[in-house]
Design a protein around this motif. Structure first.
Motif, PDB file in Angstrom:
ATOM      1  N   ILE A 207      49.945-116.253 -12.424  1.00  0.00           N
ATOM      2  CA  ILE A 207      48.780-116.631 -11.627  1.00  0.00           C
ATOM      3  C   ILE A 207      49.261-117.143 -10.271  1.00  0.00           C
ATOM      4  O   ILE A 207      50.112-118.034 -10.196  1.00  0.00           O
TER       5      ILE A 207
ATOM      6  N   PHE B  58      43.253-118.782  -8.154  1.00  0.00           N
ATOM      7  CA  PHE B  58      42.053-118.710  -8.997  1.00  0.00           C
ATOM      8  C   PHE B  58      40.935-119.463  -8.308  1.00  0.00           C
ATOM      9  O   PHE B  58      41.162-120.190  -7.335  1.00  0.00           O
TER      10      PHE B  58
ATOM     11  N   LEU C 144      41.000-114.560 -11.308  1.00  0.00           N
ATOM     12  CA  LEU C 144      42.433-114.814 -11.160  1.00  0.00           C
ATOM     13  C   LEU C 144      43.078-113.772 -10.268  1.00  0.00           C
ATOM     14  O   LEU C 144      42.710-112.598 -10.318  1.00  0.00           O
TER      15      LEU C 144
ATOM     16  N   LEU D  78      46.649-112.210 -10.096  1.00  0.00           N
ATOM     17  CA  LEU D  78      47.886-112.127 -10.862  1.00  0.00           C
ATOM     18  C   LEU D  78      48.920-111.340 -10.084  1.00  0.00           C
ATOM     19  O   LEU D  78      48.616-110.290  -9.514  1.00  0.00           O
TER      20      LEU D  78
END
Length: 146
Positions: free
Chosen positions: A102, A105, A111, A113
């Motif tokens: 991550i 967010f 999220l 990523l």
């Protein structure tokens, strides 16, 4: 709020009758001082030591420990800070899982990523995706990779 009411008595004399109303207003939810029922619970809890173990409650006799609730946003933030690789189970898609780190967010649990991979449990394959944005609606479970 201050209000006055004028009353006429039998002698045709008008006398003022005044009222003072106190209005109490909650702060808007967007301020840091506002709170929901859930956040009130978190504010009243016993703090944890650096080891993460709850502090004992001061009582006579044997020591008892109070369990401290962890907010989901704090867990996600811990994954972000530690740059820990996590596995995400997708909603209504049991054969596919995502793995990655991550790097961002928001309040909707969307999220970002990095080094993301799509893991197929059925075919036992991995597909590199790179940097992706995953909508929070698709997340069923998040856990550290083994």
């Amino acid at each position: 709020v201050y209000s006055c009411l004028f009353i006429q008595s039998d002698c045709s004399l008008i006398s003022p009758l005044c009222f003072f109303f106190l209005m109490i207003r909650r702060p808007p939810r967007s301020t840091l001082s506002s709170s929901s029922a859930a956040s009130d619970v978190y504010k009243r809890q016993v703090s944890t030591q650096s080891t993460g173990d709850p502090e004992p409650i001061a009582m006579s006799g044997p020591q008892k420990y109070q369990k401290v609730m962890t907010q989901p946003i704090n867990l996600i933030f811990r994954f972000l800070q530690n740059k820990q690789r996590i596995q995400i189970w997708l909603y209504e898609n049991t054969e596919l899982r995502l793995e990655g780190r991550i790097i961002g967010f928001d309040e909707y649990m969307n999220l970002v990523l990095d080094d993301a991979e799509e893991v197929s449990k059925k075919k036992d394959t991995r597909k590199e995706l790179g940097r992706i944005l995953l909508k929070g609606d698709n997340i069923t479970l998040m856990m550290p990779c083994a």
